[in-house]
Design a protein around this motif. Structure first.
Motif, PDB file in Angstrom:
ATOM      1  N   ASP A  71       0.850  -1.181   0.000  1.00  0.00           N
ATOM      2  CA  ASP A  71       0.000   0.000   0.000  1.00  0.00           C
ATOM      3  C   ASP A  71       0.896   1.245   0.000  1.00  0.00           C
ATOM      4  O   ASP A  71       1.701   1.447   0.918  1.00  0.00           O
ATOM      5  CB  ASP A  71      -0.908   0.012   1.232  1.00  0.00           C
ATOM      6  CG  ASP A  71      -1.768   1.263   1.288  1.00  0.00           C
ATOM      7  OD1 ASP A  71      -2.736   1.342   0.517  1.00  0.00           O
ATOM      8  OD2 ASP A  71      -1.426   2.173   2.098  1.00  0.00           O
ATOM      9  N   TYR A  72       0.746   2.078  -1.018  1.00  0.00           N
ATOM     10  CA  TYR A  72       1.634   3.236  -1.205  1.00  0.00           C
ATOM     11  C   TYR A  72       1.636   4.173  -0.002  1.00  0.00           C
ATOM     12  O   TYR A  72       2.689   4.574   0.476  1.00  0.00           O
ATOM     13  CB  TYR A  72       1.239   3.991  -2.480  1.00  0.00           C
ATOM     14  CG  TYR A  72       2.104   5.197  -2.735  1.00  0.00           C
ATOM     15  CD1 TYR A  72       3.403   5.048  -3.216  1.00  0.00           C
ATOM     16  CD2 TYR A  72       1.639   6.481  -2.472  1.00  0.00           C
ATOM     17  CE1 TYR A  72       4.210   6.147  -3.437  1.00  0.00           C
ATOM     18  CE2 TYR A  72       2.440   7.590  -2.687  1.00  0.00           C
ATOM     19  CZ  TYR A  72       3.733   7.421  -3.174  1.00  0.00           C
ATOM     20  OH  TYR A  72       4.527   8.513  -3.381  1.00  0.00           O
ATOM     21  N   ARG A  73       0.453   4.525   0.506  1.00  0.00           N
ATOM     22  CA  ARG A  73       0.387   5.455   1.640  1.00  0.00           C
ATOM     23  C   ARG A  73       1.076   4.880   2.881  1.00  0.00           C
ATOM     24  O   ARG A  73       1.767   5.596   3.604  1.00  0.00           O
ATOM     25  CB  ARG A  73      -1.050   5.835   1.948  1.00  0.00           C
ATOM     26  CG  ARG A  73      -1.641   6.719   0.868  1.00  0.00           C
ATOM     27  CD  ARG A  73      -3.108   7.013   1.157  1.00  0.00           C
ATOM     28  NE  ARG A  73      -3.782   7.483  -0.024  1.00  0.00           N
ATOM     29  CZ  ARG A  73      -4.208   8.715  -0.191  1.00  0.00           C
ATOM     30  NH1 ARG A  73      -4.059   9.597   0.767  1.00  0.00           N
ATOM     31  NH2 ARG A  73      -4.810   9.062  -1.294  1.00  0.00           N
ATOM     32  N   ALA A  74       0.861   3.598   3.130  1.00  0.00           N
ATOM     33  CA  ALA A  74       1.511   2.960   4.279  1.00  0.00           C
ATOM     34  C   ALA A  74       3.030   2.944   4.092  1.00  0.00           C
ATOM     35  O   ALA A  74       3.789   3.174   5.040  1.00  0.00           O
ATOM     36  CB  ALA A  74       0.986   1.539   4.466  1.00  0.00           C
ATOM     37  N   CYS A  75       3.473   2.709   2.868  1.00  0.00           N
ATOM     38  CA  CYS A  75       4.906   2.718   2.572  1.00  0.00           C
ATOM     39  C   CYS A  75       5.488   4.110   2.797  1.00  0.00           C
ATOM     40  O   CYS A  75       6.560   4.257   3.399  1.00  0.00           O
ATOM     41  CB  CYS A  75       5.152   2.253   1.139  1.00  0.00           C
ATOM     42  SG  CYS A  75       6.905   2.177   0.736  1.00  0.00           S
ATOM     43  N   VAL A  76       4.802   5.141   2.345  1.00  0.00           N
ATOM     44  CA  VAL A  76       5.281   6.520   2.520  1.00  0.00           C
ATOM     45  C   VAL A  76       5.412   6.850   3.998  1.00  0.00           C
ATOM     46  O   VAL A  76       6.409   7.442   4.435  1.00  0.00           O
ATOM     47  CB  VAL A  76       4.363   7.530   1.796  1.00  0.00           C
ATOM     48  CG1 VAL A  76       4.681   8.961   2.215  1.00  0.00           C
ATOM     49  CG2 VAL A  76       4.482   7.366   0.286  1.00  0.00           C
ATOM     50  N   GLU A  77       4.436   6.481   4.808  1.00  0.00           N
ATOM     51  CA  GLU A  77       4.491   6.764   6.247  1.00  0.00           C
ATOM     52  C   GLU A  77       5.682   6.065   6.903  1.00  0.00           C
ATOM     53  O   GLU A  77       6.399   6.668   7.703  1.00  0.00           O
ATOM     54  CB  GLU A  77       3.177   6.372   6.932  1.00  0.00           C
ATOM     55  CG  GLU A  77       2.027   7.293   6.584  1.00  0.00           C
ATOM     56  CD  GLU A  77       2.344   8.768   6.842  1.00  0.00           C
ATOM     57  OE1 GLU A  77       2.844   9.109   7.941  1.00  0.00           O
ATOM     58  OE2 GLU A  77       2.101   9.585   5.932  1.00  0.00           O
ATOM     59  N   LYS A  80       8.959   7.749   5.759  1.00  0.00           N
ATOM     60  CA  LYS A  80       9.195   9.019   6.465  1.00  0.00           C
ATOM     61  C   LYS A  80       9.872   8.763   7.807  1.00  0.00           C
ATOM     62  O   LYS A  80      10.850   9.420   8.163  1.00  0.00           O
ATOM     63  CB  LYS A  80       7.883   9.768   6.692  1.00  0.00           C
ATOM     64  CG  LYS A  80       7.341  10.467   5.477  1.00  0.00           C
ATOM     65  CD  LYS A  80       6.022  11.169   5.824  1.00  0.00           C
ATOM     66  CE  LYS A  80       5.379  11.772   4.612  1.00  0.00           C
ATOM     67  NZ  LYS A  80       4.077  12.397   4.930  1.00  0.00           N
TER      68      LYS A  80
END
Length: 186
Positions: A71-77, A80
């Motif tokens: 999941d892209y959003r989970a990866c970004v978090e 970070k």
């Protein structure tokens, strides 16, 4: 006036970590070239494969033991958090003998303005004294930011070529950069 403009342009390049006047094209045999990369979405892998095709060098995919979330959003978090803390994830393996290579292409996507944490782990695991690193960065619009600067900091004993910085995986631009940066002795 022209001298001031030229000096200003050179200063911007140096601050961005893209190149320095001391960087020159390097010459290497295919057996002494390693292309090590981490890829999340496939762009850095595609760039690494283009470099391998152009140089004939060995290719090595840097893989963390624990894969990043699909999941892209989970990866970004997660990225970070890891990038901010300098986290170095455990890798599934390292190349057998980095010592046999003279030129090492190091590829990373731009994550939060720096290299992906698995690349930091790879760099921290080796002494690059006497080696030349050719960094390449793929991005989705963020450019190089601090990626090259941070790669240089993580491998302070290495010499560096001009970096390659690519939006996506631009085949012709990658080929041109390789031809400008490396002379392959066959």
């Amino acid at each position: 006036m022209k001298t001031t403009i030229l000096m200003s342009a050179m200063a911007r390049l140096l601050c961005a970590g893209l190149s320095s006047p001391a960087e020159a094209a390097v010459s290497a045999e295919p057996a002494k070239i390693l292309i090590a990369y981490y890829s999340y979405g496939g762009n850095t892998r595609a760039a690494a494969e283009q470099i391998q095709k152009a140089t004939g060098g060995d290719i090595f995919e840097i893989k963390p033991v624990n894969a990043y979330p699909a999941d892209y959003r989970a990866c970004v978090e997660l990225a970070k958090e890891e990038c901010a803390s300098g986290f170095k994830p455990e890798l599934t393996q390292l190349p057998e003998n980095v010592g046999k290579y003279d030129l090492i292409f190091v590829g990373t996507p731009n994550w939060c303005g720096t290299m992906a944490p698995p690349v930091l782990s790879f760099l921290a695991a080796h002494d690059f004294g006497g080696k030349t690193i050719a960094p390449f960065v793929t991005h989705g619009g963020g450019g190089v930011q601090n990626c090259v600067r941070d790669i240089r900091k993580a491998a302070p004993k290495a010499a560096f070529t001009k970096a390659g910085v690519y939006y996506g995986s631009s085949t012709s631009a990658i080929r041109d950069w390789v031809n400008e940066t490396v002379t392959v002795r066959r």
